[in-house]
Design a protein around this motif. Structure first.
Motif, PDB file in Angstrom:
ATOM      1  N   ALA A  29       0.918  -1.205  -0.098  1.00 26.06           N
ATOM      2  CA  ALA A  29       0.140  -0.051   0.211  1.00 26.06           C
ATOM      3  C   ALA A  29       0.994   1.388   0.144  1.00 26.06           C
ATOM      4  O   ALA A  29       1.874   1.366   0.784  1.00 26.06           O
ATOM      5  N   GLY A  30       0.466   2.204  -0.938  1.00 27.68           N
ATOM      6  CA  GLY A  30       1.275   3.459  -0.862  1.00 27.68           C
ATOM      7  C   GLY A  30       2.414   3.451  -1.842  1.00 27.68           C
ATOM      8  O   GLY A  30       3.078   4.437  -1.985  1.00 27.68           O
ATOM      9  N   HIS A  31       2.748   2.258  -2.322  1.00 27.67           N
ATOM     10  CA  HIS A  31       4.084   2.086  -3.139  1.00 27.67           C
ATOM     11  C   HIS A  31       3.547   1.260  -4.340  1.00 27.67           C
ATOM     12  O   HIS A  31       4.033   2.081  -5.561  1.00 27.67           O
ATOM     13  N   ASP A  32       2.804   0.426  -4.345  1.00 29.47           N
ATOM     14  CA  ASP A  32       2.642  -0.216  -5.677  1.00 29.47           C
ATOM     15  C   ASP A  32       1.077   0.073  -5.936  1.00 29.47           C
ATOM     16  O   ASP A  32       0.649  -0.029  -7.136  1.00 29.47           O
ATOM     17  N   TYR A  33       0.360   0.826  -5.059  1.00 32.40           N
ATOM     18  CA  TYR A  33      -0.947   1.121  -5.486  1.00 32.40           C
ATOM     19  C   TYR A  33      -1.501   2.431  -4.498  1.00 32.40           C
ATOM     20  O   TYR A  33      -0.847   2.600  -3.459  1.00 32.40           O
ATOM     21  N   ASP A  34      -2.354   3.382  -4.791  1.00 33.83           N
ATOM     22  CA  ASP A  34      -2.855   4.413  -4.101  1.00 33.83           C
ATOM     23  C   ASP A  34      -3.789   3.919  -2.946  1.00 33.83           C
ATOM     24  O   ASP A  34      -4.900   3.268  -3.345  1.00 33.83           O
ATOM     25  N   PRO A  38      -4.139  -1.994  -9.814  1.00 34.67           N
ATOM     26  CA  PRO A  38      -4.272  -2.609  -8.380  1.00 34.67           C
ATOM     27  C   PRO A  38      -5.478  -2.146  -7.771  1.00 34.67           C
ATOM     28  O   PRO A  38      -6.130  -2.957  -7.094  1.00 34.67           O
ATOM     29  N   GLU A  39      -5.916  -0.966  -7.685  1.00 37.80           N
ATOM     30  CA  GLU A  39      -6.920  -0.489  -7.020  1.00 37.80           C
ATOM     31  C   GLU A  39      -8.186  -0.852  -7.440  1.00 37.80           C
ATOM     32  O   GLU A  39      -9.248  -0.965  -6.706  1.00 37.80           O
ATOM     33  N   ILE A  40      -8.344  -1.169  -8.760  1.00 35.34           N
ATOM     34  CA  ILE A  40      -9.552  -1.761  -9.304  1.00 35.34           C
ATOM     35  C   ILE A  40      -9.431  -3.589  -8.962  1.00 35.34           C
ATOM     36  O   ILE A  40     -10.744  -3.856  -8.660  1.00 35.34           O
ATOM     37  N   ALA A  41      -8.451  -4.086  -9.356  1.00 36.10           N
ATOM     38  CA  ALA A  41      -8.176  -5.379  -9.135  1.00 36.10           C
ATOM     39  C   ALA A  41      -8.672  -5.987  -7.677  1.00 36.10           C
ATOM     40  O   ALA A  41      -9.301  -6.935  -7.547  1.00 36.10           O
ATOM     41  N   LEU A  42      -8.075  -5.092  -6.957  1.00 40.70           N
ATOM     42  CA  LEU A  42      -8.264  -5.581  -5.305  1.00 40.70           C
ATOM     43  C   LEU A  42      -9.502  -5.119  -4.680  1.00 40.70           C
ATOM     44  O   LEU A  42      -9.862  -6.009  -3.815  1.00 40.70           O
TER      45      LEU A  42
END
Length: 231
Positions: free
Chosen positions: A52-57, A125-129
């Protein structure tokens, strides 16, 4: 957010505003499901090596999660499937608070695609997760599992309260009142079919219902190879 102890919810002003909004408009079982969606999505991301905060918002992941079922609320009950209604409602909520259009679009996509895991998984990632977290909360299957002590801690803070049954009732209730919210072969449509015993139209019936291009008129399919005949 402090009532959830050390669970890793973002503490930004926007995240807290979205939390208050979701809590106000959806029933508690659905609200808890939305909050768990974030926790499970984030944890599943960590299992895949995403930070979190590195690979996605992280804030965007939370916003997509906490608002993803707001289409099942009274203010979110429009004329589309609940996932699209929820995406539109979330976009309005965020836009009214001055969130940049590109960030609003990510949240919209996360909510609109959350029922379509195979599609969402190919997005950022924000969508996938969001899709992964929502799915895990309703049926923890797939290549990754989360520690039992973690899921127990999540459920202690955010009790299930018959989440799957409440979601089913809300989706079907909306769709029975507004049948256009449950088109054939969609998830809402399938839940309504199971509830009512309705029979889906065949492909040929769908393609022949006026207005149509009459592609089956004069067409003899018996003994033909798929795609056969002159172009």
């Amino acid at each position: 957010m402090d009532v959830y102890g050390d669970l890793p919810f973002p503490r930004t002003a926007l995240a807290e505003a979205a939390t208050r909004y979701a809590r106000e408009i959806v029933p508690e079982p659905i609200f808890n499901h939305c909050m768990r969606t974030y926790l499970y999505g984030r944890a599943l991301g960590e299992a895949r090596g995403m930070r979190a905060g590195h690979d996605y918002d992280d804030e965007l992941l939370f916003l997509g999660s906490v608002l993803h079922d707001t289409g099942l609320s009274e203010p979110g009950d429009g004329d589309q499937r609940f996932d699209l209604d929820g995406a539109d409602l979330a976009a309005r909520f965020l836009t009214e608070r001055g969130v940049a259009a590109d960030r609003v679009e990510i949240v919209w996509d996360a909510i609109a695609l959350h029922l379509h895991y195979d599609l969402a998984l190919r997005k950022r990632p924000e969508i996938a997760l969001v899709s992964a977290g929502a799915g895990y909360d309703l049926g923890p299957a797939g290549p990754f599992t989360l520690p039992e002590e973690y899921t127990a801690r999540v459920h202690e803070a955010l009790p299930r309260l018959h989440a799957a049954a409440v979601l089913h009732r809300a989706i079907v209730g909306q769709a029975l009142a507004k049948p256009r919210k449950a088109p054939p072969f969609s998830l809402p449509g399938e839940l309504v079919r199971q509830e009512t015993g309705a029979v889906w139209p065949t492909w040929r019936e769908l393609m022949s219902t006026p207005p149509s291009w009459n592609d089956y008129e004069g067409f003899e399919d018996e003994g033909r190879e798929p795609g056969g005949g002159a172009a």
